[in-house]
Design an enzyme around this catalytic site. Structure first.
Site, PDB file in Angstrom:
ATOM      1  N   ARG A   1       2.877  -8.878   4.338  1.00  0.00           N
ATOM      2  CA  ARG A   1       1.908  -8.363   3.346  1.00  0.00           C
ATOM      3  C   ARG A   1       2.720  -7.758   2.197  1.00  0.00           C
ATOM      4  O   ARG A   1       3.312  -6.685   2.320  1.00  0.00           O
ATOM      5  CB  ARG A   1       0.959  -7.345   3.980  1.00  0.00           C
ATOM      6  CG  ARG A   1      -0.194  -7.037   3.035  1.00  0.00           C
ATOM      7  CD  ARG A   1      -1.414  -6.440   3.719  1.00  0.00           C
ATOM      8  NE  ARG A   1      -2.550  -6.585   2.800  1.00  0.00           N
ATOM      9  CZ  ARG A   1      -3.694  -5.962   2.918  1.00  0.00           C
ATOM     10  NH1 ARG A   1      -3.913  -5.162   3.936  1.00  0.00           N
ATOM     11  NH2 ARG A   1      -4.664  -6.139   2.037  1.00  0.00           N
TER      12      ARG A   1
ATOM     13  N   GLU B   1       0.806  -1.229   0.000  1.00  0.00           N
ATOM     14  CA  GLU B   1       0.000   0.000   0.000  1.00  0.00           C
ATOM     15  C   GLU B   1       0.840   1.282   0.000  1.00  0.00           C
ATOM     16  O   GLU B   1       0.359   2.353   0.319  1.00  0.00           O
ATOM     17  CB  GLU B   1      -0.983   0.004   1.188  1.00  0.00           C
ATOM     18  CG  GLU B   1      -2.379  -0.481   0.802  1.00  0.00           C
ATOM     19  CD  GLU B   1      -2.535  -1.994   0.705  1.00  0.00           C
ATOM     20  OE1 GLU B   1      -1.505  -2.705   0.790  1.00  0.00           O
ATOM     21  OE2 GLU B   1      -3.664  -2.475   0.505  1.00  0.00           O
TER      22      GLU B   1
ATOM     23  N   HIS C   1      -1.523   3.817  -1.819  1.00  0.00           N
ATOM     24  CA  HIS C   1      -2.584   4.796  -1.555  1.00  0.00           C
ATOM     25  C   HIS C   1      -2.601   5.907  -2.594  1.00  0.00           C
ATOM     26  O   HIS C   1      -3.636   6.495  -2.868  1.00  0.00           O
ATOM     27  CB  HIS C   1      -2.439   5.392  -0.157  1.00  0.00           C
ATOM     28  CG  HIS C   1      -2.879   4.436   0.922  1.00  0.00           C
ATOM     29  ND1 HIS C   1      -4.108   3.823   0.904  1.00  0.00           N
ATOM     30  CD2 HIS C   1      -2.248   3.975   2.022  1.00  0.00           C
ATOM     31  CE1 HIS C   1      -4.219   3.032   1.954  1.00  0.00           C
ATOM     32  NE2 HIS C   1      -3.103   3.099   2.643  1.00  0.00           N
TER      33      HIS C   1
ATOM     34  N   TYR D   1       3.492   2.042   1.923  1.00  0.00           N
ATOM     35  CA  TYR D   1       4.099   2.441   3.196  1.00  0.00           C
ATOM     36  C   TYR D   1       5.617   2.187   3.163  1.00  0.00           C
ATOM     37  O   TYR D   1       6.159   1.759   2.144  1.00  0.00           O
ATOM     38  CB  TYR D   1       3.421   1.697   4.358  1.00  0.00           C
ATOM     39  CG  TYR D   1       1.990   2.141   4.591  1.00  0.00           C
ATOM     40  CD1 TYR D   1       1.711   3.445   5.008  1.00  0.00           C
ATOM     41  CD2 TYR D   1       0.914   1.282   4.407  1.00  0.00           C
ATOM     42  CE1 TYR D   1       0.397   3.864   5.228  1.00  0.00           C
ATOM     43  CE2 TYR D   1      -0.404   1.703   4.620  1.00  0.00           C
ATOM     44  CZ  TYR D   1      -0.645   2.994   5.029  1.00  0.00           C
ATOM     45  OH  TYR D   1      -1.944   3.413   5.240  1.00  0.00           O
TER      46      TYR D   1
ATOM     47  N   GLN E   1     -18.448   4.079   3.341  1.00  0.00           N
ATOM     48  CA  GLN E   1     -19.034   5.266   3.960  1.00  0.00           C
ATOM     49  C   GLN E   1     -18.877   5.342   5.472  1.00  0.00           C
ATOM     50  O   GLN E   1     -18.713   6.422   6.010  1.00  0.00           O
ATOM     51  CB  GLN E   1     -20.525   5.364   3.602  1.00  0.00           C
ATOM     52  CG  GLN E   1     -20.740   5.993   2.249  1.00  0.00           C
ATOM     53  CD  GLN E   1     -22.187   5.911   1.821  1.00  0.00           C
ATOM     54  OE1 GLN E   1     -22.540   5.147   0.941  1.00  0.00           O
ATOM     55  NE2 GLN E   1     -23.043   6.691   2.447  1.00  0.00           N
TER      56      GLN E   1
HETATM   57  C1  FMN Z   1     -11.275   1.114   7.880  1.00  0.00           C
HETATM   58  C2  FMN Z   1     -10.131   0.414   7.209  1.00  0.00           C
HETATM   59  C3  FMN Z   1      -8.867   0.471   7.777  1.00  0.00           C
HETATM   60  C4  FMN Z   1      -7.795  -0.216   7.178  1.00  0.00           C
HETATM   61  N1  FMN Z   1      -6.591  -0.220   7.803  1.00  0.00           N
HETATM   62  C5  FMN Z   1      -5.593  -1.004   7.303  1.00  0.00           C
HETATM   63  C6  FMN Z   1      -4.383  -1.155   8.019  1.00  0.00           C
HETATM   64  O1  FMN Z   1      -4.175  -0.589   9.097  1.00  0.00           O
HETATM   65  N2  FMN Z   1      -3.432  -1.956   7.470  1.00  0.00           N
HETATM   66  C7  FMN Z   1      -3.629  -2.619   6.282  1.00  0.00           C
HETATM   67  O2  FMN Z   1      -2.757  -3.357   5.844  1.00  0.00           O
HETATM   68  N3  FMN Z   1      -4.770  -2.484   5.589  1.00  0.00           N
HETATM   69  C8  FMN Z   1      -5.760  -1.711   6.078  1.00  0.00           C
HETATM   70  N4  FMN Z   1      -6.941  -1.626   5.392  1.00  0.00           N
HETATM   71  C9  FMN Z   1      -7.102  -2.350   4.112  1.00  0.00           C
HETATM   72  C10 FMN Z   1      -7.694  -3.742   4.321  1.00  0.00           C
HETATM   73  O3  FMN Z   1      -6.791  -4.582   4.995  1.00  0.00           O
HETATM   74  C11 FMN Z   1      -8.055  -4.404   2.979  1.00  0.00           C
HETATM   75  O4  FMN Z   1      -6.918  -4.514   2.197  1.00  0.00           O
HETATM   76  C12 FMN Z   1      -9.082  -3.632   2.185  1.00  0.00           C
HETATM   77  O5  FMN Z   1     -10.144  -3.214   3.016  1.00  0.00           O
HETATM   78  C13 FMN Z   1      -9.640  -4.476   1.034  1.00  0.00           C
HETATM   79  O6  FMN Z   1     -10.128  -5.693   1.488  1.00  0.00           O
HETATM   80  P1  FMN Z   1     -11.699  -5.983   1.765  1.00  0.00           P
HETATM   81  O7  FMN Z   1     -12.393  -5.774   0.436  1.00  0.00           O
HETATM   82  O8  FMN Z   1     -11.731  -7.389   2.224  1.00  0.00           O
HETATM   83  O9  FMN Z   1     -12.152  -4.995   2.765  1.00  0.00           O
HETATM   84  C14 FMN Z   1      -7.998  -0.923   5.964  1.00  0.00           C
HETATM   85  C15 FMN Z   1      -9.274  -0.949   5.394  1.00  0.00           C
HETATM   86  C16 FMN Z   1     -10.338  -0.301   6.002  1.00  0.00           C
HETATM   87  C17 FMN Z   1     -11.696  -0.387   5.371  1.00  0.00           C
HETATM   88  S1  SF4 Z   2     -20.672  -2.057   4.009  1.00  0.00           S
HETATM   89 FE1  SF4 Z   2     -19.720  -1.466   5.929  1.00  0.00          FE
HETATM   90  S2  SF4 Z   2     -17.710  -2.401   5.925  1.00  0.00           S
HETATM   91 FE2  SF4 Z   2     -18.496  -2.506   3.861  1.00  0.00          FE
HETATM   92  S3  SF4 Z   2     -17.622  -0.699   2.929  1.00  0.00           S
HETATM   93 FE3  SF4 Z   2     -19.678  -0.084   3.624  1.00  0.00          FE
HETATM   94  S4  SF4 Z   2     -19.299   0.718   5.663  1.00  0.00           S
HETATM   95 FE4  SF4 Z   2     -17.441  -0.361   5.093  1.00  0.00          FE
END
Ligand code: FMN
Ligand code: SF4
Length: 666
Positions: A217, A167, A255, A169, A342
């Site tokens: 990761r 990401e 990002h 970092y 959201q």
């Molecule tokens: C609220 C929020 C905070 C996140 N914080 C981190 C984090 O601290 N470290 C990280 O590696 N990814 C972070 N992510 C990314 C998630 O690990 C993941 O890659 C991303 O949400 C996509 O996967 P999903 O579709 O299963 O949510 C964050 C995502 C969300 C929504």
């Molecule tokens: S449904 Fe909930 S967890 Fe999924 S993206 Fe929307 S607010 Fe985030």
């Protein structure tokens, strides 16, 4: 009959420890990490997910030192004094039968404080801060900080750590030539650029011993210019494995990448291919990630052999019991993440606590508790949009006797429109979820007729969730046949011409523009310039967006940037998508009149006629409270929720939260 998810539910043996299944709860910084009462709240949040059956939980990113904090005061683990904030979390997860790893995240040049550091002093395009270049000794000290952080994590009771290497970092900044211009042993060749993460994994393994999970990761697809190329990614994966990692997780996109990677418009499982591409190169388990939000999709990815585990992050905000429901063959009851961002990512980016639009209990487990009602009442809920659905289901689950009225034949209100927008089909899953909750809780449905005051006479309590009425702006010629309401367009009652003006550029205006410019032959990866064959660094290629079938102009009265009010983390992508499709966006517009020539507008002193065939009105909405006056006149106490209460923007997040809170209080 055999179980529908055999691969997903198969245990995973890591040699020194066994995971219950193939589901990893992806890392999410929720904002609880920094709250004074955060440990108790995190303990409840993670315990619910452990009890819900997740194989392995990863915490949100925690910095290994002060410089690595994303913002000043962000959580870090670099001293024994911090252990007390972590022990309640690990104890709760273990009591819930789960395993948990701490994510170590050093933000590098993404840190939003003046002490930001990086391999080279190059400012990120999304940050105002130019980082300071790390000296050789500081790099060694930072590696030591990672190892110390992992050692402290072990002391706090974690089962492992995840080293955040994606990401964009700090680790990614070392690995990619985009951000690493050093000429010493930490820069230049691919081997030198990979040295930092490899040394980190070695140092951690040295400190924690053999029986501790180390997840790395790995950024498998940077999606930025001068990111890693594929041979470098394979080489790094092999070195990380050699250095002692137990699992490699997938990271997608920096990002600062200008390609959406987690928004609703990203198709489910859109990045599983990249994990599968790495699969033959390493022998330790690999985790696929991003936009995997249901067990069937996860099962398909695992069954195809492209990954050993799947990560789901936001799906566990939406439903703590996702795995349990899948295991008990109750997948139809899962509250599916709709990828709206959201209430989760948008909140975190605004410095607020994360929660979930479809599940307001997320991160509020200690304060929002559904207890049986002290005295069961008969309650009428009028309106089966998101507010009414959440309210009715919660009331009935608490033991009240609930009747839910709606004038339409189906539940869902405005969500029935949302699910017709290309890319938002998943909103239909929320309606499937609520339908199953209503049925299970025994809510009586009265659909297909407007509720009258007489219908509501016998109830102890009436809750009006009657939603909104679209506002009609006062423009001369507003009744012209060229004019259509957004509902008519989305429901297919009116077909727009080839040249369209949309009045109002809020969330609905953007959705309508998306609806009208969508080409059915488009593919997500090609449209955004993602190249699975990896001919160039970062996995980028020339975007080939499909051609829009219409010319669309999106207009707003306000002088501010068009789309400026959309979600923090998704608005840019919605704008970019429409710009790709040639949508014109005009701000500061006065609407003078509508006639056979089209829409007459004035912008400052300049007047012009937009020679359009169709003008779609998306100019806001007003609360709909048809029954309120007559009920109040009859002396009834009425509670307003959702759009019927406040209709500034269509706001399902507020609606579901309010509907739930009102129901918990009765
Ligand atoms: C609220 C929020 C905070 C996140 N914080 C981190 C984090 O601290 N470290 C990280 O590696 N990814 C972070 N992510 C990314 C998630 O690990 C993941 O890659 C991303 O949400 C996509 O996967 P999903 O579709 O299963 O949510 C964050 C995502 C969300 C929504
Ligand atoms: S449904 Fe909930 S967890 Fe999924 S993206 Fe929307 S607010 Fe985030």
């Amino acid at each position: 009959m055999s179980h529908p998810f055999p691969h997903l539910l198969a245990p995973l043996d890591l040699g020194f420890t066994k995971l219950a299944n193939r589901v990893l709860m992806g890392s999410m910084h929720t904002g609880l990490e920094e709250m004074p009462d955060g440990p108790a709240k995190m303990a409840a949040f993670y315990r619910a997910r452990a009890e819900g059956g997740v194989g392995l939980i990863v915490t949100g990113g925690i910095s290994p030192n002060r410089a690595g904090c994303l913002v000043k005061g962000a959580a870090r683990l670099d001293d024994e004094k911090h252990l007390d904030r972590h022990r309640p979390v690990t104890e709760a997860v273990h009591a819930g039968g789960g395993k948990i790893a701490l994510q170590i995240l050093h933000a590098g040049r993404y840190s939003a404080h003046p002490d930001a550091v990086a391999p080279s002093p190059i400012r990120a395009p999304i940050s105002p801060i130019t980082p300071r270049e790390l000296a050789h000794e500081e790099i060694l000290a930072t590696i030591e900080d990672y190892a110390r952080c992992a050692e402290l994590a072990k002391l706090a009771g974690y089962d492992g750590v995840e080293v955040m290497g994606s990401e964009g970092y700090l680790i990614n900044q070392f690995v990619a030539p985009r951000t690493n211009h050093r000429e010493d042993q930490w820069g230049g060749s691919a081997k030198n650029r990979a040295r930092f993460p490899v040394e980190i994994v070695k140092a951690i393994r040295d400190k924690v011993g053999a029986d501790f999970i180390i997840i790395f990761r790995l950024s498998m697809l940077d999606l930025v210019d001068e990111g890693s190329d594929w041979p470098e990614i394979v080489a790094l994966a092999k070195q990380v494995q050699q250095a002692g990692a137990s699992i490699i997780n997938t990271g997608i996109g920096w990002h600062e990448a200008r390609i959406p990677t987690i928004a609703t418009m990203v198709p489910g499982g859109a990045f599983a291919w990249v994990t599968a591409k790495l699969k033959p190169e390493v022998s330790i388990p690999l985790v696929a990630t991003n936009r995997i939000n249901d067990p069937a999709q996860a099962e398909a990815i695992l069954a195809a052999g492209g990954a050993d585990m799947v990560s789901m992050a936001r799906p566990f905000l939406a439903d703590a019991e996702l795995v349990k429901k899948a295991a008990e063959d109750r997948a139809g009851e899962i509250n599916t993440c709709i990828a709206c961002n959201q209430a989760c990512l948008d909140h975190v980016f605004a410095g607020q606590m994360a929660s979930c639009l479809v599940n307001p209990y997320a991160c509020r487990e200690t304060e929002m508790v559904a207890r049986p009602a002290a005295a069961a009442k008969s309650v009428a809920v009028v309106g089966a949009g998101p507010a009414g659905l959440a309210c009715a289901a919660t009331l009935a689950e608490r033991g009240h006797k609930v009747t839910l009225f709606d004038q339409h034949e189906t539940i869902g209100g405005q969500f029935n429109l949302a699910k017709k927008i290309p890319g938002k089909e998943v909103f239909g899953e929320t309606l499937r979820y609520f339908a199953s909750r209503l049925a299970k809780a025994g809510v009586t449905l009265k659909l297909g007729a407007l509720a009258s005051a007489k219908d509501l006479a016998g109830f102890d309590q009436v809750i009006l969730a009657t939603g909104i009425s679209p506002r009609t702006p006062e423009i001369p010629g507003i009744d012209h046949p060229k004019v259509a309401r957004y509902i008519e367009i989305i429901e297919g009652k009116v077909t727009a011409g080839a040249n369209v003006a949309i009045i109002g550029a809020g969330g609905i205006g953007f959705d309508v523009a998306e609806f009208l410019t969508h080409a059915h032959d488009g593919d997500y990866a090609g449209g955004w310039g993602i190249d699975p064959s990896y001919r160039h660094r970062g996995g980028l290629t020339m975007p080939l967006p499909p051609r829009s079938p219409r010319a669309v102009t999106l207009l707003q009265r306000k002088n501010s940037k068009v789309g400026g009010g959309l979600g923090l983390t998704t608005g840019w992508a919605k704008r970019a998508l429409l710009i790709q499709r040639g949508v014109r966006m005009l701000a500061g517009v006065d609407y003078e009149k509508i006639d056979d020539q089209g829409l007459h507008i004035r912008m400052g002193e300049e007047r012009q006629i937009l020679p359009v065939d169709t003008i779609v009105i998306c100019a806001g909405q007003e609360p709909r409270r048809d029954l309120l006056a007559v009920l109040e006149a009859a002396g009834r106490t009425v509670t307003l929720i959702g759009g019927a209460d406040v209709a500034t923007e269509l706001d399902a997040k507020r609606a579901i939260l309010q509907g739930t809170e009102v129901a918990l209080a009765l």
